[in-house]
Design a protein around this motif. Structure first.
Motif, PDB file in Angstrom:
ATOM      1  N   MET A   1       1.151  -1.267  -0.206  1.00  0.00           N
ATOM      2  CA  MET A   1       0.029  -0.434   0.010  1.00  0.00           C
ATOM      3  C   MET A   1       0.957   1.197  -0.308  1.00  0.00           C
ATOM      4  O   MET A   1       0.492   2.678  -0.155  1.00  0.00           O
ATOM      5  CB  MET A   1      -1.108   0.024   1.391  1.00  0.00           C
ATOM      6  CG  MET A   1      -1.370   0.642   1.256  1.00  0.00           C
ATOM      7  SD  MET A   1      -3.343   1.634  -0.232  1.00  0.00           S
ATOM      8  CE  MET A   1      -4.075   0.096  -0.043  1.00  0.00           C
ATOM      9  N   LEU A   2       1.516   0.986   0.380  1.00  0.00           N
ATOM     10  CA  LEU A   2       3.175   2.786   0.689  1.00  0.00           C
ATOM     11  C   LEU A   2       3.329   3.108  -0.842  1.00  0.00           C
ATOM     12  O   LEU A   2       2.695   4.080  -1.214  1.00  0.00           O
ATOM     13  CB  LEU A   2       3.929   1.866   0.997  1.00  0.00           C
ATOM     14  CG  LEU A   2       4.287   1.857   2.824  1.00  0.00           C
ATOM     15  CD1 LEU A   2       5.318   1.420   3.905  1.00  0.00           C
ATOM     16  CD2 LEU A   2       3.073   2.446   3.948  1.00  0.00           C
ATOM     17  N   ALA A   3       2.886   1.951  -1.724  1.00  0.00           N
ATOM     18  CA  ALA A   3       3.466   2.765  -3.696  1.00  0.00           C
ATOM     19  C   ALA A   3       2.155   3.244  -3.649  1.00  0.00           C
ATOM     20  O   ALA A   3       2.303   4.202  -4.823  1.00  0.00           O
ATOM     21  CB  ALA A   3       4.098   1.226  -3.657  1.00  0.00           C
ATOM     22  N   GLN A   4       1.279   2.295  -3.626  1.00  0.00           N
ATOM     23  CA  GLN A   4       0.475   3.043  -3.786  1.00  0.00           C
ATOM     24  C   GLN A   4      -0.383   4.126  -3.762  1.00  0.00           C
ATOM     25  O   GLN A   4      -1.167   5.280  -3.974  1.00  0.00           O
ATOM     26  CB  GLN A   4      -1.551   1.810  -3.558  1.00  0.00           C
ATOM     27  CG  GLN A   4      -0.797   0.380  -4.603  1.00  0.00           C
ATOM     28  CD  GLN A   4      -1.824  -0.522  -4.459  1.00  0.00           C
ATOM     29  OE1 GLN A   4      -1.779  -1.405  -2.669  1.00  0.00           O
ATOM     30  NE2 GLN A   4      -2.554  -1.229  -5.078  1.00  0.00           N
ATOM     31  N   ARG A   5      -0.356   4.256  -1.809  1.00  0.00           N
ATOM     32  CA  ARG A   5      -0.364   5.709  -1.167  1.00  0.00           C
ATOM     33  C   ARG A   5       0.556   6.466  -2.118  1.00  0.00           C
ATOM     34  O   ARG A   5       0.325   7.937  -2.225  1.00  0.00           O
ATOM     35  CB  ARG A   5      -0.433   5.263  -0.741  1.00  0.00           C
ATOM     36  CG  ARG A   5      -1.639   5.102   0.668  1.00  0.00           C
ATOM     37  CD  ARG A   5      -0.934   4.465   2.212  1.00  0.00           C
ATOM     38  NE  ARG A   5      -1.123   6.245   2.808  1.00  0.00           N
ATOM     39  CZ  ARG A   5      -2.103   5.975   3.236  1.00  0.00           C
ATOM     40  NH1 ARG A   5      -2.794   5.349   4.125  1.00  0.00           N
ATOM     41  NH2 ARG A   5      -2.065   7.408   4.513  1.00  0.00           N
ATOM     42  N   ASP A   6       1.497   6.733  -2.783  1.00  0.00           N
ATOM     43  CA  ASP A   6       2.290   7.546  -3.560  1.00  0.00           C
ATOM     44  C   ASP A   6       1.896   7.742  -4.452  1.00  0.00           C
ATOM     45  O   ASP A   6       2.065   9.274  -5.243  1.00  0.00           O
ATOM     46  CB  ASP A   6       3.900   6.001  -3.726  1.00  0.00           C
ATOM     47  CG  ASP A   6       4.949   6.702  -2.266  1.00  0.00           C
ATOM     48  OD1 ASP A   6       3.992   7.433  -1.357  1.00  0.00           O
ATOM     49  OD2 ASP A   6       5.777   5.762  -2.388  1.00  0.00           O
ATOM     50  N   GLU A   7       1.543   7.009  -5.234  1.00  0.00           N
ATOM     51  CA  GLU A   7       0.872   7.124  -6.602  1.00  0.00           C
ATOM     52  C   GLU A   7      -0.088   7.862  -6.264  1.00  0.00           C
ATOM     53  O   GLU A   7      -0.476   8.929  -6.877  1.00  0.00           O
ATOM     54  CB  GLU A   7      -0.118   5.794  -7.212  1.00  0.00           C
ATOM     55  CG  GLU A   7       1.513   4.763  -8.092  1.00  0.00           C
ATOM     56  CD  GLU A   7       1.075   3.416  -8.376  1.00  0.00           C
ATOM     57  OE1 GLU A   7      -0.118   3.233  -8.681  1.00  0.00           O
ATOM     58  OE2 GLU A   7       1.807   2.624  -8.328  1.00  0.00           O
ATOM     59  N   CYS A   8      -0.960   7.799  -5.220  1.00  0.00           N
ATOM     60  CA  CYS A   8      -1.974   8.394  -4.772  1.00  0.00           C
ATOM     61  C   CYS A   8      -2.130  10.165  -4.850  1.00  0.00           C
ATOM     62  O   CYS A   8      -3.008  11.008  -5.067  1.00  0.00           O
ATOM     63  CB  CYS A   8      -2.919   8.177  -3.805  1.00  0.00           C
ATOM     64  SG  CYS A   8      -4.092   6.433  -4.506  1.00  0.00           S
ATOM     65  N   LEU A   9      -1.007   9.751  -3.808  1.00  0.00           N
ATOM     66  CA  LEU A   9      -0.147  11.605  -3.376  1.00  0.00           C
ATOM     67  C   LEU A   9       0.506  12.448  -4.554  1.00  0.00           C
ATOM     68  O   LEU A   9      -0.087  13.271  -4.719  1.00  0.00           O
ATOM     69  CB  LEU A   9       0.536  11.538  -2.392  1.00  0.00           C
ATOM     70  CG  LEU A   9       1.041  13.029  -2.439  1.00  0.00           C
ATOM     71  CD1 LEU A   9      -0.063  13.715  -1.181  1.00  0.00           C
ATOM     72  CD2 LEU A   9       2.371  12.763  -1.247  1.00  0.00           C
ATOM     73  N   ASN A  10       0.889  11.693  -5.781  1.00  0.00           N
ATOM     74  CA  ASN A  10       1.187  12.275  -7.180  1.00  0.00           C
ATOM     75  C   ASN A  10       0.277  12.905  -7.446  1.00  0.00           C
ATOM     76  O   ASN A  10       0.368  13.713  -7.974  1.00  0.00           O
ATOM     77  CB  ASN A  10       1.580  11.248  -7.650  1.00  0.00           C
ATOM     78  CG  ASN A  10       3.246  11.660  -7.291  1.00  0.00           C
ATOM     79  OD1 ASN A  10       3.641  12.103  -6.767  1.00  0.00           O
ATOM     80  ND2 ASN A  10       4.025  10.124  -7.041  1.00  0.00           N
ATOM     81  N   ALA A  11      -0.659  11.404  -7.881  1.00  0.00           N
ATOM     82  CA  ALA A  11      -1.766  12.400  -8.833  1.00  0.00           C
ATOM     83  C   ALA A  11      -2.964  13.558  -8.145  1.00  0.00           C
ATOM     84  O   ALA A  11      -3.719  14.145  -8.384  1.00  0.00           O
ATOM     85  CB  ALA A  11      -3.121  11.472  -9.144  1.00  0.00           C
ATOM     86  N   PHE A  12      -2.968  13.251  -7.061  1.00  0.00           N
ATOM     87  CA  PHE A  12      -3.244  14.221  -5.583  1.00  0.00           C
ATOM     88  C   PHE A  12      -2.956  15.308  -6.121  1.00  0.00           C
ATOM     89  O   PHE A  12      -3.390  16.970  -6.387  1.00  0.00           O
ATOM     90  CB  PHE A  12      -3.720  14.518  -4.266  1.00  0.00           C
ATOM     91  CG  PHE A  12      -4.200  15.168  -3.469  1.00  0.00           C
ATOM     92  CD1 PHE A  12      -5.614  15.425  -3.484  1.00  0.00           C
ATOM     93  CD2 PHE A  12      -3.185  15.483  -2.580  1.00  0.00           C
ATOM     94  CE1 PHE A  12      -6.161  15.940  -2.890  1.00  0.00           C
ATOM     95  CE2 PHE A  12      -4.105  16.429  -1.318  1.00  0.00           C
ATOM     96  CZ  PHE A  12      -5.388  16.773  -1.839  1.00  0.00           C
ATOM     97  N   ARG A  13      -1.508  15.875  -5.957  1.00  0.00           N
ATOM     98  CA  ARG A  13      -1.053  17.391  -6.355  1.00  0.00           C
ATOM     99  C   ARG A  13      -0.874  17.414  -7.894  1.00  0.00           C
ATOM    100  O   ARG A  13      -1.508  18.929  -7.896  1.00  0.00           O
ATOM    101  CB  ARG A  13       0.302  16.911  -5.855  1.00  0.00           C
ATOM    102  CG  ARG A  13       1.303  16.554  -4.375  1.00  0.00           C
ATOM    103  CD  ARG A  13       3.193  16.436  -4.417  1.00  0.00           C
ATOM    104  NE  ARG A  13       3.274  16.005  -3.063  1.00  0.00           N
ATOM    105  CZ  ARG A  13       3.976  14.673  -3.287  1.00  0.00           C
ATOM    106  NH1 ARG A  13       4.390  14.085  -4.315  1.00  0.00           N
ATOM    107  NH2 ARG A  13       4.693  14.285  -2.179  1.00  0.00           N
TER     108      ARG A  13
END
Length: 341
Positions: A222-234
């Protein structure tokens, strides 16, 4: 660690041991309530705590605070076939439905088959739809002497006040940081999992100190997936991505994980607005920026929108559309010049 394994909470989950021992003492003295509401953060161990209680309450020859693991009752527990323990949770849906609660009520009024009492564990009581909540209320209003109901609720989630008022509440604590860290490292070693040096600390921080949730993050990548979410969010906040594209990594982790993540971000934003520190260090810059450009109530309004989405889970809402709706709400908090840019 399964739900039928004899669990010594003093060693397996020491942060839960005092609450467990207290309830065992109340049970042995005949002072156990007919309905117990167990609250706590996601990942603190509520389900294991409840099942350990259920198994202890039906054991014929308990050893101290735990079950014996040898008697006929324990043999049935080990085979996951004890007829006097029932566990209800969402099935093929995100909510507990009225048919499940009606079955719960029928089980409650029937006589125990083997043990001296019946134990009902209702997981995610905050995910009852309206009809199911009303059906449960009827069961709570007509308690049966040989039945103990254990309702589990995630901290911060809503529960019908009339249900809450008919239960005795118990809040399970988070472990101390050192205890959580040790538990997580031991669990990873038992799983023979290899993770990055900083990953356990990061997972614990993102899980708000809840060790089982941190372990789940690491097991599921999930850490990598959360990074992808954060990048898309930004990128979406800066209008560098359209909303349908930005929503994709969120949709991939599932609507409930998305709501949990966004709720964590709103709480961090509220902490920054109050002059405090956030838990998600990676998201801190953008959340601090939003907190500094909005009124303190903005985070609470956003959290209300997330709560509304949770309620909508019972109506089979579209994960993509709901994620997009929330992302647009987040973007509305950006200063107008950044939105135009």
């Amino acid at each position: 660690m399964t739900d039928t394994t004899p669990l010594n909470l003093s060693t397996a989950m020491p942060w839960l041991a005092p609450a467990f021992q207290s309830l065992v003492e109340r049970f042995e003295s005949g002072r156990l309530p007919h309905a117990l509401l167990v609250e706590g953060r996601s990942g603190v161990g509520k389900a294991l705590f409840a099942m350990a209680l259920a198994q202890r309450f039906v054991c014929d020859s308990p050893h101290g605070p735990g079950r014996c693991g040898q008697c006929r009752q324990c043999q049935l527990i080990d085979g996951d076939s004890h007829p006097d323990i029932r566990r209800y949770r969402p099935e093929k849906s995100r909510v507990i439905k009225v048919d499940q609660v009606r079955a719960l009520g029928e089980f409650a009024v029937a006589s125990p088959q083997l043990a001296a009492r019946k134990i009902i564990v209702l997981e995610t009581a905050d995910q009852l739809n309206t009809s199911a909540a009303n059906a449960l209320l009827k069961t709570l209003e007509e308690p049966v002497e040989d039945v103990t109901l254990i309702l589990l609720q995630r901290a911060g989630q809503t529960l019908m006040p009339t249900i809450r008022s008919r239960c005795q509440s118990l809040t399970l604590p988070l472990p101390e940081t050192d205890v959580a860290r040790t538990w997580l490292h031991d669990a990873l070693a038992a799983d023979s999992m290899t993770v990055g040096e900083e990953d356990p600390e990061r997972a614990l921080r993102m899980a708000g100190g809840a060790p089982l949730k941190a372990l789940s993050f690491l097991r599921e990548g999930m850490l990598a997936q959360r990074d992808e979410c954060l990048n898309a969010f930004r990128a979406f906040l800066k209008s560098q991505q359209p909303v349908d594209e930005a929503s994709k990594p969120f949709v991939s982790i599932g609507i409930e994980a998305t709501l949990d993540l966004m709720e964590d971000w709103t709480l961090d934003m509220a902490r920054f607005a109050a002059g405090g520190c956030g838990r998600d260090a990676d998201a801190a810059p953008v959340l601090r920026f939003l907190a500094g450009h909005n009124s303190p109530g903005a985070a609470h309004t956003l959290r209300d929108a997330i709560t509304e989405s949770r309620r909508g889970l019972s109506y089979n809402l579209s994960p993509a559309l709901e994620t997009e709706r929330l992302l647009v709400h987040w973007q509305s908090l950006m200063p107008r010049r950044q939105q135009r840019a």
